[in-house]
Design an enzyme around this catalytic site. Structure first.
Site, PDB file in Angstrom:
ATOM      1  N   GLU A 157     -16.559  -2.587  25.136  1.00  0.00           N
ATOM      2  CA  GLU A 157     -15.888  -3.882  25.298  1.00  0.00           C
ATOM      3  C   GLU A 157     -14.657  -4.023  24.403  1.00  0.00           C
ATOM      4  O   GLU A 157     -13.604  -4.500  24.845  1.00  0.00           O
ATOM      5  CB  GLU A 157     -16.865  -5.032  24.999  1.00  0.00           C
ATOM      6  N   HIS A 173      -3.905   3.658  -3.339  1.00  0.00           N
ATOM      7  CA  HIS A 173      -4.037   3.176  -1.958  1.00  0.00           C
ATOM      8  C   HIS A 173      -3.387   1.807  -1.765  1.00  0.00           C
ATOM      9  O   HIS A 173      -2.555   1.630  -0.868  1.00  0.00           O
ATOM     10  CB  HIS A 173      -5.515   3.099  -1.559  1.00  0.00           C
ATOM     11  N   HIS A 178     -28.553 -13.124  25.861  1.00  0.00           N
ATOM     12  CA  HIS A 178     -27.490 -13.071  26.866  1.00  0.00           C
ATOM     13  C   HIS A 178     -26.988 -14.456  27.284  1.00  0.00           C
ATOM     14  O   HIS A 178     -26.161 -14.565  28.184  1.00  0.00           O
ATOM     15  CB  HIS A 178     -27.962 -12.298  28.097  1.00  0.00           C
ATOM     16  N   GLY A 203      -2.895  -3.403  11.980  1.00  0.00           N
ATOM     17  CA  GLY A 203      -3.404  -3.656  10.640  1.00  0.00           C
ATOM     18  C   GLY A 203      -4.910  -3.668  10.619  1.00  0.00           C
ATOM     19  O   GLY A 203      -5.523  -2.922   9.849  1.00  0.00           O
ATOM     20  N   HIS A 247       0.839  -1.197   0.000  1.00  0.00           N
ATOM     21  CA  HIS A 247       0.000   0.000   0.000  1.00  0.00           C
ATOM     22  C   HIS A 247       0.877   1.252   0.000  1.00  0.00           C
ATOM     23  O   HIS A 247       1.226   1.778   1.061  1.00  0.00           O
ATOM     24  CB  HIS A 247      -0.905   0.004   1.236  1.00  0.00           C
ATOM     25  N   HIS A 305     -21.184 -14.987  33.562  1.00  0.00           N
ATOM     26  CA  HIS A 305     -22.524 -15.277  33.033  1.00  0.00           C
ATOM     27  C   HIS A 305     -22.384 -16.187  31.817  1.00  0.00           C
ATOM     28  O   HIS A 305     -22.752 -15.846  30.698  1.00  0.00           O
ATOM     29  CB  HIS A 305     -23.264 -13.987  32.681  1.00  0.00           C
ATOM     30  N   ASP A 349      -7.989   7.840   7.727  1.00  0.00           N
ATOM     31  CA  ASP A 349      -9.451   7.925   7.710  1.00  0.00           C
ATOM     32  C   ASP A 349     -10.105   6.610   8.125  1.00  0.00           C
ATOM     33  O   ASP A 349     -11.120   6.599   8.817  1.00  0.00           O
ATOM     34  CB  ASP A 349      -9.931   8.288   6.298  1.00  0.00           C
ATOM     35  N   ARG A 392     -22.383 -17.348  36.668  1.00  0.00           N
ATOM     36  CA  ARG A 392     -23.164 -16.426  37.486  1.00  0.00           C
ATOM     37  C   ARG A 392     -23.717 -17.143  38.707  1.00  0.00           C
ATOM     38  O   ARG A 392     -23.741 -16.601  39.819  1.00  0.00           O
ATOM     39  CB  ARG A 392     -24.321 -15.826  36.686  1.00  0.00           C
TER      40      ARG A 392
END
Length: 661
Positions: free
Chosen positions: A412, A265, A474, A120, A32, A462, A160, A521
């Site tokens: 997360e 690019h 969940h 990357g 690139h 959990h 970007d 849990r």
């Protein structure tokens, strides 16, 4: 160097580095060149005037860190490392993107000297840089007077694409909230992505975005000017109130006939256009040629500055040790990961009948924080549920850098990446936590940790259908199989409090492997036959039999379920040897060592796990699990519905045995 001489050498350096980028991508017929060409002045400014690192000591703990978040422009980084004196030869540049070379397609930490992070997958570099900046603040603040010898900056180059990835937004928000003034982000605004102009997919005001996230912003209209970039970096270094984003405007593929086009690019320029570009730079040297004046420039600036800084650091550290011998030892142990002196004593489990393994993990963390002053971590806004709120530990904030509890927020992915950045930086033992189903949000970071060979610790609670009322969204099903498929990630699902203790100790003993600890849990019985130490085997018998009919393999909460099912089977004349299997990867290691784990052939083995059965075929011919999504309801009712009761498990085994006859 005199100013005029410096200016001439700098111009030649920019041309030489750009020419190396062209030569490397052309020879590889891959790579690139676009951003690599336009961002060269920014890199020359950084290395010539600001970055503090020593090529002779590339792993020096007090060096400035540099992360190339736009890892696809690795040819630029390799060229800079080469001309700056790192152990990267011209032959290594000629082997760009070739099998077994030191110059792979994207930077890989631990392989190429001078590379501080694997990067990357766009955006992860920014988040790892945020983790490094957190680590620098935490390490410097965790001992008295450490600022007399320790303190540095983290620089990151992105484009970007990194800003468009969600992880970029998460990380930028976290850095601004924490006011990480030691973090400087160089943002190349070349107005192009792979498919076309950036405006085809994104029209946000980048400057206002950073201001909204509490960053300082410096605009450089002419990103092709080394001196303009250097002045911007100097200004950013003086900011002690917030992280700084330097937005510099460039022309992608500058020098090429297609300059300004996305066509540059991801495709080499080719010989004809490459020669055209080199001529526009005024660089007519043969391919892979760098003038001695260019090497001299970086020897007299970057390398000299780094060597002197390293020497001052060594002396300051010696002086520090004279007055703070104990803390100096802790500092050295933290960076060498000599953790044995700081491990808490093994917990006394007598009198503990039942305990959720998330609670067991939380109790271990409390003891760990008390004995190890350099452990640090937190959760993605679920500390109360993951049991990572440590009593007596304060929160890491802009006002309290001594805090060892980080509130990552509902981020997360950024959380997991930041933990990787902390581990890469060194001097800390970092961990993070969230619900197991949200490991899906973290997975790219777990994969990155495994590739980087760093001992990050990921806690996932959990862990099963027993989540109950929260329902299918969940209740993890396929997550265990997914994480187990990641090479060099140790996945441990403990059966009870004792195995949780063992899982944590294995995670801390690790040097080059990250660990995911999968926690319940619900309360689980503390079983008399489980062992903290035997977790390292990956599998071991918790119900031994002289002449077993079958072997029943289980992990986590299902180990106690398997033991109960074995009692029912015994009444039916079926003798079951029960094995706890906390870890597939550790089990494979035991088998490679020739350990005697199984007593019966695979055809006589059953597996039991409240998750996808995928992967169990390696060890057992008859899987009992769930290959569909869960339901919302009381946990016991949900488990019974899907057949996870002692009676139903025993019935399923009897049915298989009858069919076999």
């Amino acid at each position: 160097m005199e100013r005029k001489e410096l200016s001439i050498a700098t111009k030649r350096a920019v041309a030489a580095v750009r020419s190396l980028v062209i030569d490397m991508t052309n020879k590889a017929n891959s790579g690139h060149p676009g951003m690599a060409l336009d961002a060269t002045p920014a890199m020359v400014a950084l290395f010539r005037d600001h970055l503090v690192a020593d090529p002779e000591h590339p792993a020096w703990e007090n060096r400035d860190r540099f992360v190339l978040s736009s890892g696809h422009v690795s040819a630029l980084l390799y060229s800079m490392l080469h001309v700056s004196g790192y152990a990267l030869r011209m032959d290594d540049l000629k082997a760009f993107r070739q099998l077994g070379s030191l110059t792979p397609g994207h930077p890989e930490v631990g392989l190429t000297p001078g590379v501080d992070a694997t990067s990357g997958p766009l955006g992860q570099g920014i988040a790892q840089a945020v983790g490094m900046a957190i680590a620098e603040e935490a390490v410097r603040a965790s001992g008295k007077d450490r600022s007399t010898f320790f303190g540095h900056r983290t620089y990151c180059l992105c484009g970007d694409g990194c800003l468009q990835e969600g992880i970029g937004a998460e990380a930028i928000a976290l850095a601004g909230h924490l006011r990480l003034s030691n973090l400087i982000l160089l943002v190349d605004l070349n107005g192009s992505t792979l498919d076309g102009p950036t405006s085809d997919s994104n029209t946000e005001n980048v400057r206002l975005r950073f201001l909204a996230e509490e960053w300082d912003v410096i605009d450089v209209k002419n990103g092709d000017s080394v001196d303009a970039m250097s002045r911007a970096i100097e200004k950013a270094k003086k900011n002690i109130a917030s992280p700084t984003a330097i937005l510099f405007h460039t022309t992608i593929g500058i020098g090429s006939k297609n300059a300004g086009s996305h066509k540059t690019h991801g495709s080499p320029l080719g010989e004809e256009d490459g020669a055209f570009a080199k001529a526009s730079f005024g660089y007519n040297e043969p391919p892979f040629t760098v003038e001695e004046a260019v090497y001299d420039l970086f020897r007299e600036t970057f390398a000299k500055r780094g060597k002197e800084a390293f020497s001052r650091y060594e002396q300051a550290k010696k002086d520090f040790a004279k007055n703070h011998a104990d803390d100096a030892r802790v500092f050295d142990d933290s960076f060498s990961r000599n953790l044995v002196p700081y491990l808490p004593s093994i917990r006394d489990f007598s009198g503990v009948s039942k305990e959720a393994t998330r609670v067991s993990s939380g109790l271990f963390l409390e003891r760990l924080h008390a004995s190890m002053p350099f452990c640090i971590g937190g959760s993605a806004d679920v500390a109360g549920s993951t049991k990572t709120t440590v009593k007596g530990s304060s929160v890491f904030t802009p006002e309290n850098r001594e805090g060892r509890d980080i509130h990552f927020g509902i981020r997360e992915f950024a959380m997991a990446c930041a933990v990787n950045g902390m581990a890469l930086h060194g001097g800390l033992v970092p961990y993070c936590a969230t619900f197991f189903v949200f490991s899906d949000y973290c997975k790219p970071a777990l994969r990155m940790a495994a590739m980087e060979k760093i001992p990050s610790v990921f806690l996932f609670t959990h862990d099963s259908l027993a989540v109950g009322e929260d329902g299918a969204t969940h209740e993890p099903i396929e997550q265990l199989a997914g994480l187990r498929a990641i090479p060099n990630l140790s996945v441990i699902r403990p059966a009870d409090a004792k195995e949780t203790e063992g899982a944590w100790r294995l995670a801390l003993e690790s040097k080059e492997t990250p660990t995911a600890i999968i926690l319940s849990r619900q309360n689980l019985p503390v079983l008399p036959s489980t062992s903290e130490t035997k977790v390292s085997l990956g599998a071991y018998a918790v119900r031994e039999e002289e002449s077993p009919t079958i072997e029943l393999l289980a992990s986590g909460s299902e180990v106690s379920l398997a033991l109960s099912a074995a009692e029912i089977l015994h009444e039916k004349g079926i003798v079951a040897r029960v094995l706890s299997v906390p870890s597939f990867d550790l089990l494979r290691r035991s088998l490679r060592r020739g350990e005697t784990v199984f007593a019966l052939p695979r055809e006589n083995r059953f597996s039991l796990e409240m998750a996808s059965t995928f992967g169990w075929a390696e060890f057992a011919a008859h899987p009992i699990g769930i290959d569909e999504y869960g339901l919302s309801g009381k946990d016991k009712e949900v488990l019974a519905h899907f057949g996870f009761t002692p009676e139903k498990v025993a019935y399923a085994i009897v049915s298989v045995l009858k069919e076999g006859k």
